[in-house]
Design an enzyme around this catalytic site. Structure first.
Site, short mmCIF file in Angstrom:
data_model
loop_
_atom_site.label_atom_id
_atom_site.label_comp_id
_atom_site.label_asym_id
_atom_site.label_seq_id
_atom_site.Cartn_x
_atom_site.Cartn_y
_atom_site.Cartn_z
N ILE A 155 8.66 36.14 26.78
CA ILE A 155 9.68 35.62 25.85
C ILE A 155 9.38 36.07 24.42
CG2 ILE A 155 10.69 33.51 24.86
CD1 ILE A 155 10.15 32.17 27.62
N ASP A 174 -2.08 36.63 19.71
CA ASP A 174 -2.15 36.49 21.16
C ASP A 174 -3.49 37.09 21.58
OD1 ASP A 174 -1.81 36.98 24.02
OD2 ASP A 174 0.33 36.65 23.71
N CYS A 205 3.64 30.54 23.28
CA CYS A 205 2.47 30.54 24.16
C CYS A 205 2.61 29.37 25.14
CB CYS A 205 1.20 30.38 23.33
SG CYS A 205 1.20 28.94 22.27
N PRO A 206 1.89 29.41 26.25
CA PRO A 206 1.97 28.27 27.18
C PRO A 206 1.18 27.07 26.63
CG PRO A 206 0.43 29.91 28.00
CD PRO A 206 0.99 30.47 26.73
N THR A 232 10.01 26.46 20.90
CA THR A 232 10.83 26.43 22.12
C THR A 232 9.92 26.54 23.34
OG1 THR A 232 11.13 28.84 22.02
CG2 THR A 232 12.87 27.49 21.04
N SER A 233 8.62 26.29 23.14
CA SER A 233 7.68 26.52 24.24
C SER A 233 7.36 25.23 25.01
CB SER A 233 6.43 27.18 23.68
OG SER A 233 5.70 27.74 24.73
N ARG A 234 6.44 24.45 24.50
CA ARG A 234 6.16 23.13 25.09
C ARG A 234 5.82 22.18 23.95
NH1 ARG A 234 8.55 24.55 28.76
NH2 ARG A 234 7.94 24.74 30.95
N ASP A 258 13.05 22.75 20.55
CA ASP A 258 13.78 22.61 21.81
C ASP A 258 12.95 21.79 22.79
OD1 ASP A 258 16.02 23.22 23.55
OD2 ASP A 258 14.67 24.55 24.66
N GLU A 263 8.93 14.26 25.66
CA GLU A 263 10.34 14.47 26.04
C GLU A 263 10.71 13.91 27.40
OE1 GLU A 263 10.51 18.86 25.93
OE2 GLU A 263 10.89 18.81 28.08
N HIS A 295 15.70 20.70 25.22
CA HIS A 295 15.14 21.63 26.23
C HIS A 295 16.26 22.40 26.95
CE1 HIS A 295 11.22 22.27 28.60
NE2 HIS A 295 11.99 23.32 28.75
P1 NAI Z 1 4.08 34.53 29.31
O1 NAI Z 1 2.98 34.09 30.20
O2 NAI Z 1 4.81 35.81 29.63
O3 NAI Z 1 3.53 34.70 27.81
C1 NAI Z 1 2.71 33.76 27.18
C2 NAI Z 1 1.81 34.51 26.19
O4 NAI Z 1 1.05 33.54 25.48
C3 NAI Z 1 0.82 35.46 26.88
O5 NAI Z 1 0.89 36.75 26.31
C4 NAI Z 1 -0.54 34.81 26.62
O6 NAI Z 1 -1.60 35.77 26.47
C5 NAI Z 1 -0.25 34.06 25.32
N1 NAI Z 1 -1.23 33.02 25.03
C6 NAI Z 1 -1.97 32.27 25.89
N2 NAI Z 1 -2.79 31.45 25.22
C7 NAI Z 1 -2.57 31.69 23.91
C8 NAI Z 1 -3.12 31.15 22.72
N3 NAI Z 1 -4.09 30.22 22.75
N4 NAI Z 1 -2.66 31.61 21.53
C9 NAI Z 1 -1.71 32.58 21.48
N5 NAI Z 1 -1.15 33.13 22.58
C10 NAI Z 1 -1.57 32.68 23.78
O7 NAI Z 1 5.09 33.32 29.21
P2 NAI Z 1 6.63 33.34 28.79
O8 NAI Z 1 7.47 33.59 29.99
O9 NAI Z 1 6.81 34.23 27.61
O10 NAI Z 1 6.87 31.83 28.37
C11 NAI Z 1 6.20 31.27 27.26
C12 NAI Z 1 6.38 29.77 27.29
O11 NAI Z 1 7.75 29.45 27.01
C13 NAI Z 1 6.12 29.11 28.66
O12 NAI Z 1 4.75 28.83 28.84
C14 NAI Z 1 6.94 27.86 28.59
O13 NAI Z 1 6.11 26.83 28.11
C15 NAI Z 1 8.02 28.16 27.54
N6 NAI Z 1 9.37 28.16 28.12
C16 NAI Z 1 10.33 27.35 27.54
C17 NAI Z 1 11.61 27.30 28.04
C18 NAI Z 1 12.69 26.47 27.41
O14 NAI Z 1 13.72 26.21 28.08
N7 NAI Z 1 12.56 26.03 26.18
C19 NAI Z 1 11.97 28.08 29.24
C20 NAI Z 1 10.91 28.97 29.71
C21 NAI Z 1 9.66 28.97 29.18
#
Ligand code: NAI
Length: 337
Positions: A155, A174, A205-206, A232-234, A258, A263, A295
């Site tokens: 994302i 990252d 980030c997750p 928009t993450s968590r 978001d 929540e 969300h």
């Molecule tokens: P992804 O796994 O492709 O990317 C996450 C990135 O965060 C990775 O590159 C990882 O190395 C990095 N990361 C891990 N720990 C870190 C830290 N301490 N500091 C900085 N970067 C760090 O995941 P994706 O698909 O990009 O999703 C990201 C997050 O978005 C998900 O974990 C989820 O929580 C959230 N999300 C929110 C949605 C919504 O509806 N608002 C929908 C889908 C995902």
């Protein structure tokens, strides 16, 4: 296979039914959230399908295991709500939807930024009241502003691409830099430098033990005065109480959310007839420079189709051993280094 699907809404049924025509799983749609009180509803099912605010902790997993459930398919990318260690001990396989539409979340992030900056949510209400005053609606050009992206995975990379379209300067933090982002001109810096330099900070980030309250009072202190913070993450990546102090001191100029750390008691439900008991959330709603959505980042028709496809494909792969199973294991919650 027989799948008990928790926390379902009309749109889940619509999209899963359409996609399941090609898979032929037996799906029971349940409106209840998965909790220790409701896990018995999964009795006799092979798999449970859970969403982001379902409780997939040790207690629930223990109960599901005793009822013969062998698979938990998450219809989300995030898996922070699952106790993966306990699932592994109980021999329950957990699978997720690693990427459905990164564009859905990245584009919603932009919606929050543009909405906050140009105050379209306030302008909409004013114009409906025939108040055409511009007082308080002053924004800034995004052109050439510095955007700091925390987490440049799927994302974060799409969001970087969007912001590159505004000619923004891109900073990334990252542990695993992404060449796609580097090709867009992103400069990887340490966390403190990202905080100090960014006009806009966006979290992608997750949620892990390492990122819990990553944005706390100390981090806010290091930000550029008046910075815009977008999550928009968590929810729990941000310490909400610290952010409220940051808004009060005007260190944070705009806040777009978001997601919210508490929540699960609020989002996805119509609570318009109820009294909100969460005073922290209620305080957030009082700021004119805070824009919150419930969300909905993932909520596009493309994403819902893709979520249904990958979720049912995970179930088929588990059942037949054919196709890709997007499994998450305990190792995934540790830093990858
Ligand atoms: P992804 O796994 O492709 O990317 C996450 C990135 O965060 C990775 O590159 C990882 O190395 C990095 N990361 C891990 N720990 C870190 C830290 N301490 N500091 C900085 N970067 C760090 O995941 P994706 O698909 O990009 O999703 C990201 C997050 O978005 C998900 O974990 C989820 O929580 C959230 N999300 C929110 C949605 C919504 O509806 N608002 C929908 C889908 C995902």
């Amino acid at each position: 296979m027989k799948i008990a699907m928790f926390s379902t809404k009309s749109y889940d049924r619509e999209y899963f039914d359409a996609v399941n025509a090609d898979f032929g799983h037996e799906i029971q749609y349940l409106e209840s959230r998965l909790t220790p009180e409701t896990s018995s509803l999964a009795d006799g099912f092979d798999a449970v399908c859970a969403f982001v605010n379902d409780q997939v902790d040790a207690q629930v997993l223990g109960d599901l295991s005793s009822r013969g459930v062998e698979l938990v398919v998450l219809r989300s990318a995030g898996f922070n709500h699952v106790d993966l260690h306990v699932a592994s001990e109980l021999d329950i396989t957990v699978a997720r939807v690693p990427a459905y539409s990164p564009h859905a979340v990245a584009e919603h992030t932009l919606a929050l930024i543009l909405g906050l900056n140009r105050q379209t949510h306030r302008a909409y209400n004013r114009v409906r009241e025939r108040n055409f005053s511009l007082e308080g609606l002053l924004g800034f050009d995004l052109y050439r502003k510095t955007v700091g992206i925390v987490g440049t995975g799927t994302i974060g990379a799409v969001f970087a691409q969007i912001m590159a379209g505004f000619d923004c300067r891109l900073l990334g933090f990252d542990p695993y830099p992404n060449d796609e982002c580097r090709d867009l001109g992103m400069e990887y810096v340490d966390f403190d430098e990202l905080l100090a330099q960014s006009h806009i900070i966006s979290l992608h980030c997750p949620l892990t033990p390492q990122t819990h309250h990553l944005i706390d009072a100390e981090a806010i202190d290091k930000m550029r005065p008046g910075a815009m913070l977008i999550n928009t993450s968590r929810g729990a990546i941000v310490d909400t109480r610290a952010v409220i102090e940051g808004l009060k001191s005007e260190k944070i100029g705009h806040l777009g959310l978001d997601v919210y750390e508490e929540e699960e008691d609020l989002f996805f439900e119509d609570l318009s007839e109820r009294i909100i008991q969460d005073d922290v959330f209620a305080r957030l709603l009082t700021f004119p420079n805070v824009l919150i959505t419930g969300h909905q980042g993932f909520f596009t028709s493309e994403a819902l189709t893709s979520i249904a496809e990958t979720t049912l494909q995970n179930a088929t792969a588990f059942e037949t051993g054919e196709g890709t199973l997007h499994e998450v294991t305990p190792e995934r919650i540790e830093p990858k280094s």
